[in-house]
Design a protein around this motif. Structure first.
Motif, PDB file in Angstrom:
ATOM      1  N   UNK A 411       0.850  -1.188   0.000  1.00 58.08           N
ATOM      2  CA  UNK A 411       0.000   0.000   0.000  1.00 58.08           C
ATOM      3  C   UNK A 411       0.887   1.238   0.000  1.00 58.08           C
ATOM      4  N   UNK A 412       0.379   2.339  -0.576  1.00 62.24           N
ATOM      5  CA  UNK A 412       1.168   3.573  -0.631  1.00 62.24           C
ATOM      6  C   UNK A 412       0.285   4.755  -0.238  1.00 62.24           C
ATOM      7  N   UNK A 413       0.935   5.821   0.149  1.00 54.92           N
ATOM      8  CA  UNK A 413       0.215   7.047   0.478  1.00 54.92           C
ATOM      9  C   UNK A 413       0.129   7.916  -0.773  1.00 54.92           C
ATOM     10  N   UNK A 414      -1.089   8.235  -1.201  1.00 55.94           N
ATOM     11  CA  UNK A 414      -1.297   9.084  -2.370  1.00 55.94           C
ATOM     12  C   UNK A 414      -2.560   9.891  -2.142  1.00 55.94           C
ATOM     13  N   UNK A 415      -2.529  11.174  -2.451  1.00 56.23           N
ATOM     14  CA  UNK A 415      -3.679  12.029  -2.209  1.00 56.23           C
ATOM     15  C   UNK A 415      -3.980  12.159  -0.723  1.00 56.23           C
ATOM     16  N   UNK A 426     -13.312  -4.323  -9.275  1.00 54.99           N
ATOM     17  CA  UNK A 426     -14.253  -3.378  -9.865  1.00 54.99           C
ATOM     18  C   UNK A 426     -14.487  -2.211  -8.926  1.00 54.99           C
ATOM     19  N   UNK A 427     -14.225  -2.411  -7.640  1.00 52.57           N
ATOM     20  CA  UNK A 427     -14.344  -1.328  -6.676  1.00 52.57           C
ATOM     21  C   UNK A 427     -12.979  -1.039  -6.062  1.00 52.57           C
ATOM     22  N   UNK A 428     -12.678   0.225  -5.867  1.00 54.07           N
ATOM     23  CA  UNK A 428     -11.436   0.623  -5.206  1.00 54.07           C
ATOM     24  C   UNK A 428     -11.790   1.448  -3.990  1.00 54.07           C
ATOM     25  N   UNK A 429     -10.917   1.408  -2.995  1.00 60.20           N
ATOM     26  CA  UNK A 429     -11.150   2.194  -1.802  1.00 60.20           C
ATOM     27  C   UNK A 429      -9.849   2.816  -1.320  1.00 60.20           C
ATOM     28  N   UNK A 430      -9.977   3.897  -0.547  1.00 60.13           N
ATOM     29  CA  UNK A 430      -8.840   4.570   0.060  1.00 60.13           C
ATOM     30  C   UNK A 430      -9.095   4.675   1.560  1.00 60.13           C
ATOM     31  N   UNK A 431      -8.020   4.604   2.348  1.00 56.80           N
ATOM     32  CA  UNK A 431      -8.139   4.519   3.798  1.00 56.80           C
ATOM     33  C   UNK A 431      -7.551   5.740   4.486  1.00 56.80           C
ATOM     34  N   UNK A 432      -8.135   6.070   5.627  1.00 61.08           N
ATOM     35  CA  UNK A 432      -7.606   7.132   6.469  1.00 61.08           C
ATOM     36  C   UNK A 432      -6.287   6.659   7.080  1.00 61.08           C
ATOM     37  N   UNK A 456      -2.694  10.364  -9.005  1.00 60.50           N
ATOM     38  CA  UNK A 456      -3.679   9.810  -9.919  1.00 60.50           C
ATOM     39  C   UNK A 456      -3.456   8.316 -10.148  1.00 60.50           C
ATOM     40  N   UNK A 457      -4.591   7.575 -10.198  1.00 64.06           N
ATOM     41  CA  UNK A 457      -4.587   6.221 -10.719  1.00 64.06           C
ATOM     42  C   UNK A 457      -4.727   6.302 -12.234  1.00 64.06           C
ATOM     43  N   UNK A 471      -6.717  10.075  -6.695  1.00 66.53           N
ATOM     44  CA  UNK A 471      -6.561   9.184  -5.545  1.00 66.53           C
ATOM     45  C   UNK A 471      -7.098   9.812  -4.255  1.00 66.53           C
ATOM     46  N   UNK A 472      -7.261  11.143  -4.208  1.00 71.78           N
ATOM     47  CA  UNK A 472      -7.768  11.790  -2.999  1.00 71.78           C
ATOM     48  C   UNK A 472      -9.287  11.660  -2.873  1.00 71.78           C
TER      49      UNK A 472
END
Length: 698
Positions: A411-415, A426-432, A456-457, A471-472
């Motif tokens: 995993x990486x930090x982006x946005x 088919x679904x993407x998610x971003x975490x706090x 950006x993805x 990505x934000x």
């Protein structure tokens, strides 16, 4: 024809007439595992055929060891070993046939002719170093190198008998209560930490073999294997009689700690500078001609610092044995309880507040966690979950389930958010980053490839259309085709604002490179470069590529630097083609680690290789570097460090092997460097941290 008879004690009274299709003519010798015969094939080719003793043929564990021996011997067959011609580990009496190599063993030669003269010793040391380099290069550790396992052929020494060898990146198992090896030629770690035995143990054995060849005895000498074992772990070696020109190098081979010993590649390099009389004449011409032993020139005895043992040393060793005479188990524990410090080690100061740590997570598939650094945390992933660790002590801050979809890197930090980078969802998610809770989750357009550049993805569909996703927020910002790229898949590098797509011509003669602004999808520059190229880094306004030779199975033959501002291309050919190398760039120096463990540095400005070393790692991660050190991880979980300026080996961590050692991970985790600390992960599920300032302390 009546079966052959063997009158040697302990051997079977009746020996078989055939092993498979090979006719057994005479007995060459008998050992603990079996009998070695001189045999012939149907065409008349001479072979050495090892037939397992009858009493072991019914032992399932022993058959497993024999299968291991056959597999190891087949892997290393070549110029420095006896090539395997045929084998049947499943036969009623398991057997293995190798090419017959005329010549005595080193043990027989020394017994018959006495110590070797210095010129022959140098050739012996160089030949054994070359043999170990090739053995280690294919991922095998011999673990029982001794004079009886070295054949003196006319063209140089051959290493034989891989009966207790092990792949160095697989699970190492030892039997409770059994000593595996020959004590006078075993390294200290084989007594203290048998599960951690690696290639350096063979180098220690090489040093002991050289002392035997030079003096007729070992560097640790006693009639009792218990006393020998104590001396190996605790005493200095006795090098009296070893030629003065070779004694310092032999002493380095006999260092107590594995990391203090030279690699076989370093040995060969240093041997070339030992004496101007170094040559490559036939190995034992006097013996081959039937002449007597060559007289050994008089040499000055080494200084006492090389460790001539005194009566007090031996008495102390005997005294130690009195404390453990109740059993070998207590003796083994006494050795493990007294580690030997490295030479020159100095205590840490109180000002050095760093403390190494490790945490062990439950491995789910035998692969190592993959980690990166962001938002002041170590961000890691295993199949099924993403988690954050506190860099100072490894404590877990949060864990988030992402299903069982295979991950696509760490995993990486982006946005400003943690991006799990799970593959083909088919679904993407971003975490706090503070809590690991979901900040956004979006349905994505269908895509075949995904890249992350800047914030950006970049999602590439089957028809070549690229969608840019913020990505934000998870919102799609643009969708377009990239001119000149049919189905572009993007690569990006830290600190570089652009993303790169490449496509190779049908004949492999050229590569079309397109640099794209990930925020808009606009093309910033476009170039057609010679050869089949793969980008691996960008720095100081230039992009770096590995060039593949498509005529030789895609092996890498050069490093290429392209500077778009000047449109200048610099190509530096590698002295030797490399198989599947990983590469990184620091300034104008490129560091490459190839399959098989070849590590090298190439200066792009000077257009030359700076150094090259064989690390004996069968498979490694991409190298990373901090200016002074080059780090990478091995398949057995070790983290290794080499000097970035010279290529010299500095240190390594212990192996951390997977409980599912029969599985091979698709990718090895790259080390992570933060503020002088190195973070790494291993196949047993461990994530750990060590001090990057002094890898020799690892």
């Amino acid at each position: 024809m009546t079966p052959q008879r063997n009158t040697e004690a302990g051997a079977e009274a009746e020996l078989p007439e055939y092993a498979g299709q090979y006719h057994l003519e005479s007995c060459l010798g008998s050992g603990g595992m079996g009998v070695v015969h001189l045999a012939r094939s149907a065409s008349g080719m001479k072979l050495a055929v090892k037939v397992v003793h009858a009493q072991f043929a019914m032992d399932a564990e022993f058959r497993g060891r024999f299968r291991q021996e056959v597999a190891a011997a087949r892997r290393v067959s070549g110029a420095f070993t006896a090539p395997v011609v045929d084998a049947d580990p499943e036969a009623e009496r398991p057997w293995m046939a190798t090419l017959f190599i005329p010549g005595p063993t080193l043990a027989d030669h020394v017994k018959r002719n006495g110590p070797m003269p210095p010129a022959q010793l140098r050739r012996l040391m160089a030949g054994l170093a070359e043999a170990l380099r090739d053995i280690h290069r294919v991922g095998v550790v011999h673990r029982d190198l001794k004079p009886g396992n070295v054949l003196l052929a006319e063209d140089g020494p051959k290493v034989i008998d891989f009966g207790i060898s092990r792949p160095k990146d697989s699970e190492l198992r030892t039997e409770t209560g059994k000593l595996i090896g020959t004590p006078p030629f075993m390294a200290p770690e084989q007594f203290r930490r048998p599960r951690e035995v690696g290639p350096a143990a063979d180098v220690f054995a090489l040093g002991s073999v050289l002392v035997h060849a030079a003096t007729g005895r070992g560097p640790f000498d006693s009639d009792s294997p218990y006393i020998v074992a104590y001396q190996v772990v605790h005493d200095e070696p006795d090098l009296t009689g070893v030629p003065e020109s070779l004694a310092p190098l032999v002493l380095r081979c006999l260092a107590k700690e594995p990391e203090d010993r030279p690699t076989p590649d370093e040995l060969m390099r240093e041997l070339r500078t030992v004496s101007a009389s170094y040559d490559t004449q036939p190995f034992i011409p006097a013996q081959r001609a039937g002449e007597g032993p060559m007289p050994e020139p008089r040499v000055k005895e080494p200084e006492p610092r090389f460790g001539r043992r005194t009566r007090r040393n031996v008495f102390f060793a005997g005294g130690a044995l009195l404390l453990v005479v109740g059993g070998a188990l207590a003796w083994t524990l006494s050795l493990k309880g007294q580690p030997t410090p490295s030479k020159g080690a100095t205590p840490r100061t109180t000002a050095d507040a760093f403390r190494a740590w490790e945490v062990k997570l439950a491995p789910e598939d035998g692969s190592a966690p993959q980690c990166s650094y962001g938002a002041g945390k170590l961000l890691c992933a295993q199949p099924g979950s993403v988690f954050a660790l506190r860099p100072s002590d490894g404590s877990q801050l949060w864990r988030h389930s992402v299903g069982r979809t295979p991950r696509n890197g760490p995993p990486v930090l982006s946005g400003g958010l943690v991006q799990p980078l799970t593959a083909q969802l088919r679904h993407m998610e971003a975490l706090d980053p503070a809590s690991g809770t979901t900040r956004w989750r979006r349905a994505m357009p269908e895509y075949n490839g995904m890249g992350l550049a800047g914030g950006m993805f970049l999602l590439t569909a089957a028809d070549g259309t690229v969608t840019g996703v913020d990505s934000a927020s998870g919102d799609s910002k643009w969708r377009r085709r990239i001119p000149g790229q049919r189905t572009p898949y993007f690569t990006a590098f830290p600190g570089d604002p652009l993303a790169y797509a490449t496509s190779t011509s049908d004949d492999g003669s050229s590569t079309h490179v397109t640099a794209v602004d990930p925020e808009t999808g606009d093309v910033r520059w476009d170039a057609h470069l010679k050869g089949t190229l793969k980008p691996f880094g960008a720095t100081n306004g230039s992009v770096f590529f590995l060039s593949a030779d498509e005529t030789v199975h895609g092996e890498t033959n050069a490093v290429v630097r392209y500077t778009p501002e000047s449109k200048a291309t610099r190509r530096v050919a590698l002295p030797v083609r490399r198989e599947r190398p990983h590469a990184t760039v620091h300034g104008d120096v490129v560091y490459l680690l190839a399959a098989g463990g070849s590590l090298e540095a190439v200066n792009m400005n000077a257009r030359k290789q700076l150094w090259h070393v064989e690390t004996s790692v069968s498979r490694g991660s991409a190298p990373v570097m901090d200016g002074g050190h080059v780090y990478f991880t091995a398949a057995d979980g070790r983290l290794l460090a080499f000097d970035a300026g010279t290529g010299g080996f500095i240190g390594q961590t212990p192996p951390r092997l997977s409980p599912k050692a029969d599985r091979v991970a698709a990718a090895l985790p790259d080390p992570v460097l933060v503020d002088g600390h190195v973070y790494a992960a291993a196949p047993d599920g461990t994530v750990f941290s060590v001090d990057g300032h002094d890898p020799s302390r690892w």
